[in-house]
Design an enzyme around this catalytic site. Structure first.
Site, PDB file in Angstrom:
ATOM      1  N   ASP A  54      45.862  34.967  21.992  1.00 17.71           N
ATOM      2  CA  ASP A  54      45.096  34.951  22.424  1.00 17.71           C
ATOM      3  C   ASP A  54      44.070  34.174  21.995  1.00 17.71           C
ATOM      4  OD1 ASP A  54      43.391  36.620  24.814  1.00 17.71           O
ATOM      5  OD2 ASP A  54      43.458  38.456  23.478  1.00 17.71           O
ATOM      6  N   HIS A  84      43.889  25.767  25.733  1.00 19.24           N
ATOM      7  CA  HIS A  84      45.531  26.287  25.736  1.00 19.24           C
ATOM      8  C   HIS A  84      46.069  24.817  24.767  1.00 19.24           C
ATOM      9  CE1 HIS A  84      45.337  29.356  28.534  1.00 19.24           C
ATOM     10  NE2 HIS A  84      44.204  28.910  29.154  1.00 19.24           N
ATOM     11  N   SER A 132      52.392  36.075  30.239  1.00 14.82           N
ATOM     12  CA  SER A 132      53.175  37.285  30.949  1.00 14.82           C
ATOM     13  C   SER A 132      52.642  37.127  32.269  1.00 14.82           C
ATOM     14  CB  SER A 132      51.940  38.420  30.173  1.00 14.82           C
ATOM     15  OG  SER A 132      50.172  38.274  31.039  1.00 14.82           O
ATOM     16  N   LEU A 168      65.532  30.357  11.674  1.00 17.93           N
ATOM     17  CA  LEU A 168      64.140  30.760  12.226  1.00 17.93           C
ATOM     18  C   LEU A 168      64.723  30.257  13.987  1.00 17.93           C
ATOM     19  CD1 LEU A 168      61.096  32.402  12.660  1.00 17.93           C
ATOM     20  CD2 LEU A 168      60.470  30.069  12.667  1.00 17.93           C
ATOM     21  N   ARG A 223      47.655  39.940  17.050  1.00 12.35           N
ATOM     22  CA  ARG A 223      46.631  39.349  17.453  1.00 12.35           C
ATOM     23  C   ARG A 223      45.841  39.220  17.081  1.00 12.35           C
ATOM     24  NH1 ARG A 223      46.661  42.386  23.910  1.00 12.35           N
ATOM     25  NH2 ARG A 223      44.772  40.422  24.044  1.00 12.35           N
ATOM     26  N   ILE A 255      47.520  46.371  22.805  1.00 10.16           N
ATOM     27  CA  ILE A 255      49.052  45.866  22.994  1.00 10.16           C
ATOM     28  C   ILE A 255      49.510  44.662  24.397  1.00 10.16           C
ATOM     29  CG2 ILE A 255      51.241  45.641  22.598  1.00 10.16           C
ATOM     30  CD1 ILE A 255      51.102  48.361  21.147  1.00 10.16           C
TER      31      ILE A 255
END
Length: 255
Positions: A35, A52, A80, A146, A203, A210
């Site tokens: 964020d 971004h 999202s 990973l 975060r 959340i």
């Protein structure tokens, strides 16, 4: 307790933040809500899309930091189901970031045995976005190191409702008996199956929520928040989050 040593250009250098890490207590799955990209840019008089772009470049740095210490899964909350509400110009730019990120970074990701995955709904994504991601998934599918998992067009409430709907359909078809339904079974109906639940959620940007991210999976995850925006979150900060994780006692409701 075994300290970690990080390699730089063939030389060993024990970083201050990594010195205290216990190699026997590394979180298997770390989830990150990346964020603050737009706010980071605006504070510098730059357009939000510049944030971004800087955030995209930070993904590889943190991926390599996680890979260095033995994290097995790194899930990045990239976009999202609610982010479609943002201005079209910003959404269009975000949808094109995979086209820049993967061609530039895929060789190093492959060299480091990283496997790419995606959690989310592909139906709403542009074809060019999907193709870029699918190409990366195909190129890394034989890697067993990973797992770099991008949560893209993902929302947890939609995920759980979708899981419940499919579970009901299976029950109506006689494939599942109500008394057989337990937490493990329900988890298999979620988009994250078969990944383990996150041990640690990070975060950035100072927000203490959340935001509809892995609501079921985060039930017993440790939460770590920082005021830093994602583009300024470094490997050292990542290791500090791991150190804090290792200082906590995970009791899962026990003593």
């Amino acid at each position: 307790m075994k300290p970690f040593v990080k390699w730089f250009g063939g030389k060993t250098e024990t970083t201050e933040a990594a010195q205290g890490l216990d190699s026997d207590n590394i979180p298997s799955h770390v989830a990150v809500i990346m964020d603050g990209n737009g706010r980071w840019a605006q504070k510098r008089g730059l357009p939000r899309i510049a944030g971004h772009h800087s955030g995209m470049k930070n993904v590889k740095k943190i991926t390599m930091a996680a890979n260095d210490i033995g994290v097995r899964v790194l899930t990045m909350y990239a976009f999202s189901t609610e982010n479609w509400k943002r201005p079209k110009e910003e959404v269009d730019y975000l949808m094109k970031l995979p086209l820049e990120f993967f061609p530039k970074e895929i060789e190093e990701l492959i060299a480091n045995n990283v496997q790419i995955r995606m959690t989310g709904w592909p139906q709403d994504l542009p074809d060019y976005t999907l193709k870029s991601i699918q190409d990366a998934i195909d190129q890394t599918k034989h890697n067993d190191g990973l797992i770099l998992n991008f949560a893209l067009n993902y929302g947890s409430r939609k995920e759980m409702l979708s899981g419940v709907q499919q579970l009901v359909r299976d029950a109506q078809a006689g494939k599942v008996k109500p008394e057989e339904i337990d937490e493990a079974m329900f988890s298999r109906y979620l988009l994250t199956d078969p990944l383990p639940d996150p041990d640690l959620l990070i975060r950035t940007s100072g927000e203490l929520r959340i935001s509809n991210f892995m609501l079921w999976q985060l039930a017993y995850s440790e939460l770590w928040f920082t005021d830093l925006c994602w583009p300024e979150f470094t490997e050292r900060h990542f290791y500090e989050a791991i150190q804090e994780y290792q200082r906590r006692a995970r009791r899962y409701g026990g003593l």
